[in-house]
Scaffold this motif. Sequence first.
Motif, short mmCIF file in Angstrom:
data_model
loop_
_atom_site.label_atom_id
_atom_site.label_comp_id
_atom_site.label_asym_id
_atom_site.label_seq_id
_atom_site.Cartn_x
_atom_site.Cartn_y
_atom_site.Cartn_z
N PRO A 134 0.79 -1.23 0.00
CA PRO A 134 0.00 0.00 0.00
C PRO A 134 0.83 1.30 0.00
O PRO A 134 0.45 2.27 -0.64
N GLU A 135 1.96 1.31 0.68
CA GLU A 135 2.76 2.53 0.80
C GLU A 135 3.59 2.82 -0.45
O GLU A 135 4.19 3.89 -0.56
N ASN A 136 3.63 1.89 -1.40
CA ASN A 136 4.47 2.04 -2.58
C ASN A 136 3.73 2.87 -3.65
O ASN A 136 3.23 2.35 -4.65
N VAL A 137 3.68 4.16 -3.42
CA VAL A 137 2.92 5.07 -4.28
C VAL A 137 3.44 5.06 -5.71
O VAL A 137 2.66 5.06 -6.67
N GLY A 138 4.76 5.02 -5.90
CA GLY A 138 5.33 5.01 -7.24
C GLY A 138 4.87 3.82 -8.06
O GLY A 138 4.45 3.97 -9.22
#
Length: 177
Positions: A134-138
């Motif tokens: 989830p935190e891997n926006v890229g």
Amino acid sequence: MSIQTARLEMRPYQDEDFEFLCSLFSDPEVVRFIGDGKTRDRDGAMQFLYWIYRSYKTDPKLGLRVLVRKKDLKLVGHAGLVPQTINGAEELEIGYWIAREHWGQGYATEAAKALKEYGSHKLGKERFVSLIQPENVGSRKVAERIGLALEEEIVLGGREVCVYSNARGKEYGISNT
């Protein structure tokens, strides 16, 4: 199997690519959202390389490929179509890692788009997924740029994972196998 894009060649790993693979695994920012998020030493990288080689033997059309920048033959990352089992269903993941010094140059999107096209046109697959923490926006943006959308969030290997897909096939009961 080798796939070409405007700037990249995606080719199978070779033994001489080991140092590059080690450089990916030793960078905490590169592996932050891969598996358990921990770096690996040379032995861990070697085990991963052997896993890649075994995947080629299982199906030479699938597996992670080195991304080689055509203009100077620099290795910039790796990407591939990787079989995954999600909620008991066989899926085909579009996966990509880019070396940190090459972030923000569009290589992940270029490779992922080419893999989706290859899987559709050469392998006859309709459905693709990308498994992204989830935190891997890229990586989430890359998935969206190639036409994948958030389908669900699951726990896989003890980690929360967003399943992005093009959803084609799932609603019609079509599988990748």
